[in-house]
Design a protein around this motif. Structure first.
Motif, short mmCIF file in Angstrom:
data_model
loop_
_atom_site.label_atom_id
_atom_site.label_comp_id
_atom_site.label_asym_id
_atom_site.label_seq_id
_atom_site.Cartn_x
_atom_site.Cartn_y
_atom_site.Cartn_z
N ARG A 81 0.83 -1.20 0.00
CA ARG A 81 0.00 0.00 0.00
C ARG A 81 0.87 1.25 0.00
N GLU A 82 1.81 1.26 -0.94
CA GLU A 82 2.74 2.37 -1.08
C GLU A 82 2.49 3.08 -2.41
N VAL A 83 2.56 4.40 -2.40
CA VAL A 83 2.37 5.18 -3.62
C VAL A 83 3.42 4.76 -4.64
N ARG A 92 5.54 5.51 -7.88
CA ARG A 92 6.04 6.57 -8.76
C ARG A 92 6.62 5.89 -10.00
N ARG A 95 2.20 9.58 -10.44
CA ARG A 95 2.07 9.12 -9.05
C ARG A 95 0.67 8.53 -8.89
N GLU A 142 -1.90 5.58 -6.42
CA GLU A 142 -2.10 4.61 -5.34
C GLU A 142 -2.51 3.29 -5.99
N GLY A 184 6.75 5.56 -2.92
CA GLY A 184 6.35 6.71 -2.10
C GLY A 184 5.78 6.28 -0.76
N PRO A 185 5.13 7.20 -0.07
CA PRO A 185 4.59 6.91 1.27
C PRO A 185 3.43 5.92 1.22
N ARG A 186 3.09 5.36 2.37
CA ARG A 186 1.96 4.45 2.48
C ARG A 186 0.65 5.23 2.40
N PHE A 187 -0.42 4.53 2.00
CA PHE A 187 -1.72 5.18 1.85
C PHE A 187 -2.81 4.25 2.34
N THR A 188 -3.97 4.82 2.62
CA THR A 188 -5.15 4.04 2.99
C THR A 188 -5.96 3.75 1.73
#
Length: 317
Positions: free
Chosen positions: A153-155, A157, A168, A170, A208-212
């Motif tokens: 669950r990481e963005v 790129r 970018r 999700e 990238g960062p994690r996301f919900t």
């Protein structure tokens, strides 16, 4: 008590079917004492199997990943399923045809004679869905990178050909459709759901960062992708849907209807409910049946039949 060799194989088979096994449950399943289970675990470790011990009220054992691949144990049905999967991998579009052939040969060599005979008689010819041109191959490193981002669950790129700017998104699911690989994802720059062809993706490292995760329209990736290809924008239905009565039995029509509904009205009549991306396309799809046609509705479908009739009449002049 079974012989040690047979018991070790049974123990290994159990360890491969689930992540954690309480020691008492293993002893019960094998009909031996917990002490015998501990000795057998030590023997498997000596053979190279990385079996970890976990503590707690139900302390037990776990088959972990190691630095090397130890011998694997498959039952008969698993071995046959593996052989079928490897033979049909040619249509995956993942560029793993040669590796699949080598893996199948490796598995075959270590199979007992009875299984080897079943595999040799089970020759599958894998043919991809017809397409105007061969589907482009996707490198395993691309599939692995996308899958890792989906799982974590990481963005993601990535560069997307032929566009010059990086993207970018999700990532939600990696899907195969008609020999091609697609990424279903929420496009962060366009703030909408998008499908990306995996063969055009070049992932950028690191992710990238994690996301919900967001709720996907249609409920599942398969339904969403099917709806997008139908041109319905993710609603899960065809933009054009009509009903006709055909002068043919339901048994004759049903085998050739993929997404429609066929209802028997008599020995030589059936009701067909079918969808398509356009009314003209729907009329043409119904016209492929060698049967009389009565349009139930809507009026747009009748107009499409009239349009095709004029076009066909001009073509025959």
């Amino acid at each position: 008590m079974p012989k040690t060799s047979a018991r070790l194989l049974a123990l290994l088979s159990l360890l491969q079917t689930r992540r954690d096994w309480p020691g008492a449950l293993l002893a019960e399943r094998l009909e031996v004492s917990p002490r015998t289970v501990r000795r057998d675990i030590d023997r498997l470790r000596e053979l190279g199997y990385p079996i970890a011990t976990f503590k707690g009220p139900d302390g037990g054992y776990r088959l972990d990943a190691g630095t090397e691949l130890p011998p694997l144990l498959f039952d008969d049905e698993q071995a046959v399923a593996l052989a079928i999967a490897l033979q049909t991998a040619v249509t995956s579009g993942a560029g793993i045809e040669e590796a699949s052939a080598r893996a199948l040969n490796t598995v075959r060599q270590v199979m007992p004679a009875r299984l080897r005979h079943r595999i040799d008689t089970l020759q599958v010819t894998a043919v991809g869905r017809a397409a105007p041109s061969p589907a482009p191959q996707v490198g395993t490193e691309v599939i692995t990178a996308i899958s890792a981002a989906v799982h974590g669950r990481e963005v993601l790129r990535f560069d997307y050909a032929p566009g010059p700017a990086p993207r970018r998104a999700e990532p939600h699911n990696l899907v195969t459709w008609g020999g091609r690989w697609y990424l279903v994802a929420w496009d962060l720059d366009r703030e909408d759901w998008r499908t990306f062809r995996a063969d055009r993706i070049t992932p950028r490292i690191p992710a990238g960062p994690r996301f919900t995760p967001r709720e996907l329209p249609g409920g599942t990736a398969a339904a969403f992708l099917s709806a997008r290809f139908r041109g319905s924008g993710g609603s899960g239905d065809w933009p054009c849907r009509g009903e006709v009565i055909l002068g043919a039995s339901a048994a004759e029509v049903s085998p050739y209807v993929r997404d429609g509904v066929v209802e028997e009205l008599g020995p030589d009549r059936c009701l067909l409910v079918l969808g398509s991306w356009s009314w003209t396309g729907l009329a043409a799809a119904v016209g492929r049946f060698d049967a009389d046609i009565e349009v139930v509705g809507p009026a747009e479908l009748k107009d499409a039949f009239a349009h095709l009739a004029r076009r066909y009449a001009d073509a025959s002049a």
